[in-house]
Design an enzyme around this catalytic site. Structure first.
Site, mmCIF file in Angstrom:
data_model
loop_
_atom_site.group_PDB
_atom_site.id
_atom_site.type_symbol
_atom_site.label_atom_id
_atom_site.label_comp_id
_atom_site.label_asym_id
_atom_site.label_seq_id
_atom_site.Cartn_x
_atom_site.Cartn_y
_atom_site.Cartn_z
ATOM 1 C CD GLU A 126 2.970 -3.981 -0.575
ATOM 2 O OE1 GLU A 126 2.344 -4.046 0.497
ATOM 3 O OE2 GLU A 126 2.595 -4.523 -1.612
ATOM 4 N N GLY A 254 -4.039 3.517 2.604
ATOM 5 C CA GLY A 254 -5.016 3.172 3.648
ATOM 6 C C GLY A 254 -4.407 2.458 4.835
ATOM 7 C CB ALA A 255 -4.193 -0.171 6.359
ATOM 8 C CD GLU A 257 0.042 -6.199 2.880
ATOM 9 O OE1 GLU A 257 -0.453 -5.060 2.927
ATOM 10 O OE2 GLU A 257 0.446 -6.716 1.825
ATOM 11 C CG ASN A 258 3.900 -3.506 8.038
ATOM 12 O OD1 ASN A 258 4.460 -3.416 6.970
ATOM 13 N ND2 ASN A 258 3.223 -2.503 8.594
ATOM 14 C CG HIS A 290 -7.404 -5.567 2.074
ATOM 15 N ND1 HIS A 290 -7.790 -5.961 0.816
ATOM 16 C CD2 HIS A 290 -6.088 -5.265 1.979
ATOM 17 C CE1 HIS A 290 -6.752 -5.896 -0.006
ATOM 18 N NE2 HIS A 290 -5.698 -5.468 0.684
ATOM 19 C CD GLU A 291 -4.234 -3.577 4.867
ATOM 20 O OE1 GLU A 291 -3.244 -4.272 4.570
ATOM 21 O OE2 GLU A 291 -4.794 -2.816 4.057
ATOM 22 C CG HIS A 294 -2.739 -8.528 2.626
ATOM 23 N ND1 HIS A 294 -2.612 -9.097 1.384
ATOM 24 C CD2 HIS A 294 -3.040 -7.217 2.400
ATOM 25 C CE1 HIS A 294 -2.841 -8.176 0.455
ATOM 26 N NE2 HIS A 294 -3.097 -7.033 1.040
ATOM 27 C CD GLU A 313 -2.429 -5.815 -2.233
ATOM 28 O OE1 GLU A 313 -3.581 -5.860 -1.753
ATOM 29 O OE2 GLU A 313 -1.427 -5.579 -1.522
HETATM 30 N N1 B3K Z 1 -0.191 -3.647 0.565
HETATM 31 C C1 B3K Z 1 -0.502 -2.293 0.951
HETATM 32 C C2 B3K Z 1 -0.284 -1.297 -0.131
HETATM 33 C C3 B3K Z 1 1.118 -0.877 -0.284
HETATM 34 C C4 B3K Z 1 1.222 0.240 -1.278
HETATM 35 C C5 B3K Z 1 2.614 0.605 -1.565
HETATM 36 N N2 B3K Z 1 2.693 1.712 -2.469
HETATM 37 C C6 B3K Z 1 -1.891 -2.176 1.450
HETATM 38 C C7 B3K Z 1 -2.829 -3.209 0.981
HETATM 39 O O1 B3K Z 1 -3.086 -3.395 -0.181
HETATM 40 O O2 B3K Z 1 -3.300 -3.928 1.811
HETATM 41 ZN ZN ZN Z 2 -3.807 -5.352 0.059
#
Ligand code: B3K
Ligand code: ZN
Length: 847
Positions: A126, A254-255, A257-258, A290-291, A294, A313
């Site tokens: 991402e 931070g992390a 969410e794959n 949070h992850e 998602h 988000e």
């Molecule tokens: N979705 C990712 C953030 C990706 C940032 C890319 N530059 C983490 C999050 O918001 O959970």
């Molecule tokens: Zn997020």
């Protein structure tokens, strides 16, 4: 600007230009032969035409080995290959596209795509990192199922979905490229399991480098609590047989969410009482949640295009805030969230980087993972819930999940669900997504002839590219108290939806107004509030947010008057503060928040908004003077209060104990101003956990102790996450006049590795965010330090460089000399050969 493909990478992308792809991809088959210098990626894409037009695939930093359609190599005139795209001319209606690409993960220091960290292979896709792995439609509205096979002489080979056989993964859930992940390395897992509400058993693994497995327990516990919470509160269950989390040391954020394979910055996974603070534990809990959340808000239902980023988000932040409030207590969580919102988002909204929650154009999407999209995006969800009510909110969410599962959606899709279940027209509410800037609500109240009247007016300031904005619908929660502090009208919501409006209430005497309870809208409230009213609210409001807010208002007034007029700190305020701090009936975490003063940046922001040029040195000195006045006022109780706060037994990161430690640390900070560090030295020596140790350490740094940093280093040299704290604390707690010198010296330390984002942020962020007066030193040394390091980092890691450049976004607040110094740095960066990421930020800041 570096690496620009003329006419391509410097192009602005517009929401209004959205168009679906002519040819889509429904299944992706990937085979990886991993090698640090020459990884081979074979891709077979199942393609299908939807409308006329060329198929344009994205691909960057790729070496083409082969290209075929349905097994036949492509002739030269059938395609066009550039540094960033592969265009197929006259592709058939349905076909299999086969490509082989060669990439060099070890050379990838941008930490986007496939790269290496500490000997392991990992990915970050991402927003647009997948195009650095192979050619593909790298955009969120193309959702495909995946089969992945990984060949490598490494014990652990992971990808999304369920494992079919060692190194082979199948993900049955259609997903966009940005959720793809691969990890390979010598890793060990902490494992557990979770049974879903529909009775399926899910294997849970947290993968770390050998030696770190003892620090995964808290993250695992947070994961299980998140899974249970999402079932209970949103009715959402997990949907694969395994959920993997991997901790990686080199990570830009931070992390991530794959799908089924979350990748985390190790800072937000690894925790033990000896190495992590209470704040770290709380962040781990919130980010794991949070992850995980998602999985539904982002993965099962994703964004049609990157302009809709807040769809996943803002909603997911709102959900993680709800979760943390349930875990830790509503009041303290809300105050913390609002503090963050004001510090980061209000600041952004007030400067050259202001943009709507749903931006309408961008050059580099990574520059829009902002406080506005995330935190203001979450506030918008909170307001929607307030306006339609909790029941309709729950029904609307369920409708959204049912109707849009497996789709790539827009804000319009989301809002339509709530219009349908509530019967309410949300077209005016939608302005929250398109109009940037923090609304200012002016409030004047009066009492005459048995009528209490509140007059309200709203204005929305101009922001880059936006003027003359329309009134928004602003939910204002309020209640009324009588002069003795008794609540006479419980919370109700007034919807301010016109430029001006008023509320009238028949009452026998003038009440005390508790307005914007729970911070019901992300606005700046402009009102004259008497000390008497604030003292009543601080002592008696039933809304804990507004109790805190009243205390904050008292403190802020004092500090601003001391800065601008040299006013002294009065006993009435100090007595009230002291009463809250000593109120044994109140939550210690709340008392700690009540004792903490507005930040230096908050004061600068407020002064600027009032038309006063902020002086960072005066703010720093006045804030210290206020702390000393509080310390002297509380002198007799500081030590006994600290003694009473000791938590019995072994360290436990729970919110109750953490609150006691937070108050104890705040008291120690004040005590240090009186005793020069004697108590802190004892606390440092006695500490059996990192929370107490860091509290004492930073107090000693504040007190000018010259030996404690060496002791700390000797004890923790072996631990990278703890050493990040060591680097940061020394810069953040240096005397402002020395901060840039200290930061510079630390960049020469043998363990300073700027390619590690955590370490870079520790030192550079330690100055820009942790030591405002040091960053804004009148000689410009802080500005030069930041600009030098941004340019150095930008050559390898544009994303983190661009993000850190936002430290300059307040430059127009300051005096002419400081403005000239910052402008010179920004102009020099604008002239330099920088990435698209940094160039966009610098150009926006120059305006
Ligand atoms: N979705 C990712 C953030 C990706 C940032 C890319 N530059 C983490 C999050 O918001 O959970
Ligand atoms: Zn997020």
């Amino acid at each position: 600007m570096r690496d620009a493909t003329p006419g391509q990478s410097d192009q602005t992308i517009f929401l209004s230009d959205y168009a679906p792809v002519p040819v889509t991809v429904s299944h992706v088959d990937l085979h990886f032969r991993l090698d640090p210098q020459a990884t081979e990626v074979s891709a077979r894409l199942t393609c299908r035409r939807q409308r006329p037009g060329d198929m344009v695939l994205n691909g960057e930093h790729l070496e083409m080995v082969s290209l075929a359609i349905d097994g036949t190599p492509l002739s030269d005139d059938a395609y066009t290959l550039t540094d960033t795209t592969l265009t197929l001319h006259d592709a058939p209606d349905a076909f299999l596209l086969e490509t082989v690409a060669r990439i060099a993960p070890a050379a990838n220091k941008a930490l986007e795509g496939l790269y290496m960290s500490g000997g392991m292979y990992c990915t970050q896709c991402e927003a647009e990192g997948f195009r650095r792995i192979t050619w593909m439609l790298d955009r969120p509205d193309v959702m495909a199922t995946y089969d992945v096979e990984i060949e490598a002489d490494l014990p652990v080979l992971l990808s999304n979905g369920d494992e079919v056989s060692p190194g082979k993964w199948h993900d049955p859930w259609p997903k966009p490229t940005y959720l793809f992940a691969l990890v390979a390395g010598n890793l060990v897992a902490t494992s557990d399991s979770f049974v879903t509400m529909d009775g399926r058993e899910v294997a849970l693994n947290i993968w770390v480098r050998p030696g770190d497995e003892g620090r995964t327990g808290y993250a695992m516990d947070a994961l299980k609590r998140s899974m249970a919470w999402d079932e209970k509160v949103y009715g959402r269950a997990y949907d694969l047989s395994v959920f993997n989390i991997v901790a990686v040391d080199d990570f830009n954020m931070g992390a991530m969410e794959n799908k089924g394979l979350n990748i985390f910055n190790s800072k937000y996974v690894l925790a033990s009482p000896e190495t992590a603070t209470d704040t770290d534990f709380a962040l781990i809990e919130g980010i794991v949640a949070h992850e995980y959340f998602h999985n539904w808000t982002g993965n099962r239902i994703t964004c049609r295009d990157w302009f809709q980023l807040c769809l996943k988000e803002g909603l997911t932040v709102f959900r993680d805030q709800q979760f943390s409030a349930d875990m830790r207590g509503d009041a303290v969580q809300r105050i913390g969230d609002v503090l963050q919102l004001r510090a980061r988002q209000f600041r952004e909204d007030a400067g050259p980087l202001a943009h709507p929650v749903r931006p309408e154009s961008f050059v580099e999407i990574n520059n829009f993972y902002t406080a506005t999209v995330y935190e203001k995006g979450a506030e918008v969800i909170g307001m929607l819930r307030t306006l339609v009510g909790a029941d309709a909110y729950a029904k609307g969410c369920t409708l959204y999940f049912d109707r849009h599962d497996g789709q790539a959606c827009t804000i319009e899709d989301w809002l339509a669900c709530f219009e349908e279940v509530s019967g309410r027209d949300l077209s005016q509410f939608k302005l929250w997504y398109s109009q940037a800037g923090t609304p200012r609500v002016t409030l004047r109240d009066s009492f005459a002839d048995g009528t209490y009247r509140i007059d309200l007016a709203q204005t929305l300031p101009d922001t880059p590219g936006q003027t003359d904005k329309a009134p928004m619908v602003i939910p204002l929660s309020f209640g009324l108290l009588d002069q003795s502090g008794k609540e006479i009208r419980p919370t109700e919501v007034f919807e301010l939806s016109t430029a001006q409006d008023s509320v009238s209430v028949e009452l026998a005497e003038k009440p005390v107004l508790s307005m914007l309870r729970g911070f019901s809208a992300p606005v700046i409230l402009d009102r004259d509030q008497s000390d008497a009213d604030r003292l009543i609210l601080l002592a008696s409001d039933t809304d804990p947010f507004n109790r805190w807010e009243a205390g904050r208002g008292l403190a802020k007034d004092r500090l601003l008057r001391a800065i601008t007029e040299g006013a002294a700190f009065d006993d009435a305020w100090l007595d009230a503060l002291s009463a809250v701090v000593q109120d044994e009936g109140a939550d210690p975490a709340f008392r700690a928040l009540a004792l903490s003063l507005p930040s230096e940046d908050d004061l600068a922001q407020t002064l600027h908004a009032a038309g006063v040029v902020p002086d960072p040195d005066a703010i720093y000195i006045t804030r210290r003077a206020a702390m000393l006045a509080i310390a002297e006022h509380l002198a007799d109780v500081l030590t006994p209060l600290r003694d009473a706060l000791r938590t019995p037994g072994a360290y436990d990161p729970n919110a109750t104990d953490a609150g006691k430690r937070a108050l104890s640390a705040a008291l120690l900070r004040h005590l240090t101003l009186l005793d020069g560090g004697t108590a802190s030295r004892a606390a440092y020596d006695a500490a059996d956990n990192m929370t107490d140790r860091m509290a004492a350490f930073t107090c000693l740094l504040d007190a000018g102790d010259t030996t404690v940093a060496d002791h700390f280093e000797a004890d923790w040299k072996h631990d990278r996450l703890v050493m990040d704290k060591w680097f940061m604390a020394q810069v953040a707690h240096a005397a402002p006049g020395r901060a840039a010198v200290v930061a510079h010296a630390l960049t020469n330390h043998a363990d300073f590795d700027p390619s590690n984002p955590n370490r870079f942020r520790a030192v550079v962020g330690g100055l820009t965010a942790g030591n405002p007066a040091g960053f804004h030193a009148p000689d410009g040394s802080g500005y030069a330090f930041l600009a030098d390091w941004l340019l150095k980092l930008d050559a390898s890691n544009p994303q983190t460089a661009a993000r850190m450049s936002t430290a300059f976004d307040t430059w127009r607040r300051y005096d002419a000399d400081r403005q000239a110094l910052i402008r010179a740095q920004l102009e020099a960066m604008a002239e330099a050969d920088t990435s698209r990421d940094l160039a966009e930020m610098v150009n926006r800041m120059l305006g």
